[in-house]
Scaffold this active site. Structure first.
Site, PDB file in Angstrom:
ATOM      1  N   GLN A 349       0.814  -1.211   0.000  1.00 36.92           N
ATOM      2  CA  GLN A 349       0.000   0.000   0.000  1.00 36.92           C
ATOM      3  C   GLN A 349       0.852   1.268   0.000  1.00 36.92           C
ATOM      4  O   GLN A 349       1.723   1.431   0.849  1.00 36.92           O
ATOM      5  CB  GLN A 349      -0.934   0.023   1.204  1.00 36.92           C
ATOM      6  N   GLN A 371      -0.192  -0.095  -5.842  1.00 34.64           N
ATOM      7  CA  GLN A 371      -1.307  -0.530  -5.010  1.00 34.64           C
ATOM      8  C   GLN A 371      -1.855   0.662  -4.234  1.00 34.64           C
ATOM      9  O   GLN A 371      -1.112   1.393  -3.588  1.00 34.64           O
ATOM     10  CB  GLN A 371      -0.866  -1.631  -4.050  1.00 34.64           C
ATOM     11  N   ASP A 372      -3.184   0.861  -4.317  1.00 34.11           N
ATOM     12  CA  ASP A 372      -3.882   1.899  -3.538  1.00 34.11           C
ATOM     13  C   ASP A 372      -3.516   3.319  -3.965  1.00 34.11           C
ATOM     14  O   ASP A 372      -3.333   4.199  -3.121  1.00 34.11           O
ATOM     15  CB  ASP A 372      -3.606   1.730  -2.043  1.00 34.11           C
ATOM     16  N   ASP A 393      -6.160  -2.816  -6.489  1.00 33.43           N
ATOM     17  CA  ASP A 393      -7.156  -1.984  -5.785  1.00 33.43           C
ATOM     18  C   ASP A 393      -6.820  -0.494  -5.870  1.00 33.43           C
ATOM     19  O   ASP A 393      -6.932   0.230  -4.879  1.00 33.43           O
ATOM     20  CB  ASP A 393      -7.232  -2.369  -4.303  1.00 33.43           C
ATOM     21  N   ARG A 469     -13.324  -5.649  -6.882  1.00 32.60           N
ATOM     22  CA  ARG A 469     -13.614  -6.730  -5.944  1.00 32.60           C
ATOM     23  C   ARG A 469     -14.175  -6.108  -4.668  1.00 32.60           C
ATOM     24  O   ARG A 469     -13.864  -4.950  -4.323  1.00 32.60           O
ATOM     25  CB  ARG A 469     -12.379  -7.583  -5.657  1.00 32.60           C
TER      26      ARG A 469
END
Length: 553
Positions: A349, A371-372, A393, A469
């Protein structure tokens, strides 16, 4: 490079902030069956109103003991009384968390978790009071948005404490948050929805449903889905940021210095405009809650760059605090910027931009990360003509956000030997069906970066990319009139863990084109949005944008 793992397997150290904590708890509240409400002594008005909540027994018990209600209360008085009960529970929760903090001087992790709880409960207090006030003034959509945020903050406090629950005091505090505070706020929000939809006709009220249940607040509509205007062209800088400095007052060498110079509490159409001149600004920027209507105006994507490299792999650092730019003040606007996190794809993250700003408009900005990348944490936000890059994500949070005419690109990362290269574009975190949150993508393009596409075409079967998701039980994400290119797998959507949230989420598509838009092999728990319901996701209906975008410029 890290594998694509469920977030429950990530180190617990990363879960001590609001952001990390929010990701790791499945909602345990069970949707109740509405009972017959034959409790003696409870007015029928309360019985009927409480039937519109997820926790009707708690609702009746709370309202039956309320000194705020007359003998024959109106629906509005009932909802206001539930908000009052939520506010009182919030004060109790704050006192309990303060006791935990006072007794945690020898435990850094528990102390940090308690501090985070107090911070977010403070925001929840402000949003709860604002929701109750908005409801009394007939501003029901505002009341729903602010109560949705208040509920999210309360849940975040609970979830943060979960990972430091080693004392009786923490356990008692968590129990109160879970069974009293969160329940009362959820009930107030649920009744507010029914009041919004059905007015005083409480016989029509019912527990909150979602599109998955066939409930559509706006069954039909016409007009435009998106915003046809653009960023204001008449902005005059109140402050200028230049790395080389400048002459006189109003010139600053860092973005944070300019933010610090902004007055607190600006309201209405008054703004504090910060012109950030071309250059690379290596700094971490925070726009605090009291700094409202701040505007970042750069010289263009790739020219004005704010960059950082914080990541959750660093000791003691949590996802929430990795953001290169983090905004809390309402009415935030930005244009002509690149905001990036350069931590790299192997650091898990690492947020580029995080926002809790209500009524926020961002145009022609670039968000770069892995990520993020983009943390749209809460409240109402519109992103237009932006470029967003990442992999796992990389658009996530629990805001009500619309992305219009945006270019969304998947970045390369190391292929895991066991799972291959598996990415999800979105991870929405709605925890309660009464929350007015979700991600809406209008006229966007979803593809891979040039570097990613070179890898993809060498071995497409290794690279699997999904539209989203379900981070939380009531995750909601829709794509309308978008171009979904080849990297999007035919299944379209990815489970989080087993069958979690698959019967309660809403993932919808309408009018999309491109190789990744074929619906014939989509997972059975995704949906095709009916044509007569797409306007439920318009700027006007979903964000009330006709009130705060076009009229204020």
């Amino acid at each position: 490079m890290a594998a694509f793992l469920p977030r429950s397997l990530l180190p617990l150290l990363l879960l001590l902030s609001l952001s990390s904590a929010l990701r790791h708890r499945r909602v345990t509240h069970q949707k109740p069956t509405v009972n017959s409400y034959t409790v003696v002594g409870i007015p029928p008005e309360i019985q009927q109103a409480c039937a519109a909540t997820r926790y009707p027994d708690a609702c009746q018990s709370t309202l039956a003991q309320s000194a705020q209600l007359p003998s024959s209360p109106s629906p509005l008085q009932i909802i206001q009384s539930e908000f009052w009960a939520s506010a009182q529970n919030l004060k109790t929760a704050q006192s309990m968390v303060q006791i935990v903090l006072d007794s945690s001087s020898g435990d850094t992790n528990r102390s940090n978790a308690a501090k985070t709880c107090l911070e977010v409960l403070g925001y929840s207090d402000i949003r709860t009071a604002a929701a109750a006030d908005a409801l009394s003034r007939g501003r029901i959509k505002d009341a729903r948005a602010w109560a949705s945020a208040a509920l999210g903050y309360q849940y975040g406090c609970w979830s943060g404490l979960k990972y430091v629950n080693a004392t009786g005091g923490v356990n008692e505090t968590m129990s109160f948050l879970d069974t009293s505070l969160i329940v009362s706020t959820s009930n107030a929000l649920s009744m507010t929805i029914s009041f919004d939809v059905f007015g005083n006709s409480t016989m029509s009220w019912g527990p909150p449903n979602t599109e998955r249940d066939g409930f559509w607040e706006f069954g039909s509509g016409s007009g435009r889905l998106g915003f046809s205007g653009g960023f204001p062209t008449d902005l005059v800088a109140n402050a200028t940021v230049c790395k080389e400095g400048g002459g006189g007052s109003g010139w600053h060498k860092t973005v944070q210095e300019a933010v610090d110079a902004a007055p607190s509490g600006l309201d209405g159409g008054e703004r504090f405009v910060i012109h950030i001149k071309e250059g690379v600004y290596e700094e971490i920027v925070r726009v605090p809650f009291e700094k409202k209507n701040v505007v970042f105006y750069g010289d263009g994507m790739g020219k004005t760059v704010i960059t950082g490299s914080l990541n959750a792999g660093l000791p003691g650092l949590t996802t929430y605090n990795t953001a290169t730019v983090g905004v809390l003040g309402d009415g935030f606007m930005a244009s002509g910027l690149t905001i990036e996190n350069t931590a790299g794809p192997d650091t898990h993250q690492a947020v580029a931009f995080r926002s809790d700003s209500d009524l926020s408009y961002i145009e022609n900005c670039e968000f770069l990360g892995n990520q993020d990348t983009l943390y749209v944490h809460s409240l109402r936000q519109l992103y237009k003509s932006c470029r967003i890059e990442g992999n796992v994500d990389f658009i996530f949070g629990n805001a009500a956000s619309i992305f219009q005419n945006c270019t969304i690109l998947i970045r390369p990362r190391q292929v895991d030997a066991g799972t291959g290269d598996v990415n999800a574009v979105t991870a929405h975190g709605r925890i309660d069906p009464s929350q007015s949150t979700g991600f809406v993508f209008l006229d966007c393009v979803v593809n891979g970066t040039e570097d990613y596409m070179k890898l993809y075409y060498r071995n497409p079967r290794v690279h699997q990319n999904y539209l989203g998701r379900p981070w939380k039980e009531y995750s909601r994400t829709v794509f309308i009139n978008c171009v979904l290119e080849a990297p999007i797998t035919p299944a379209g959507w990815l489970p989080w863990s087993g069958d979690f949230a698959l019967s309660t989420l809403y993932y919808g598509e309408y009018g999309n084109t491109g190789r990744g838009a074929d619906l014939s092999q989509r997972v059975p728990w995704s949906s095709r949005i009916p044509a007569d319901h797409i306007y439920a996701y318009s700027i006007q209906n979903f964000l009330q944008g006709d009130e705060w975008i076009t009229t204020s410029w």
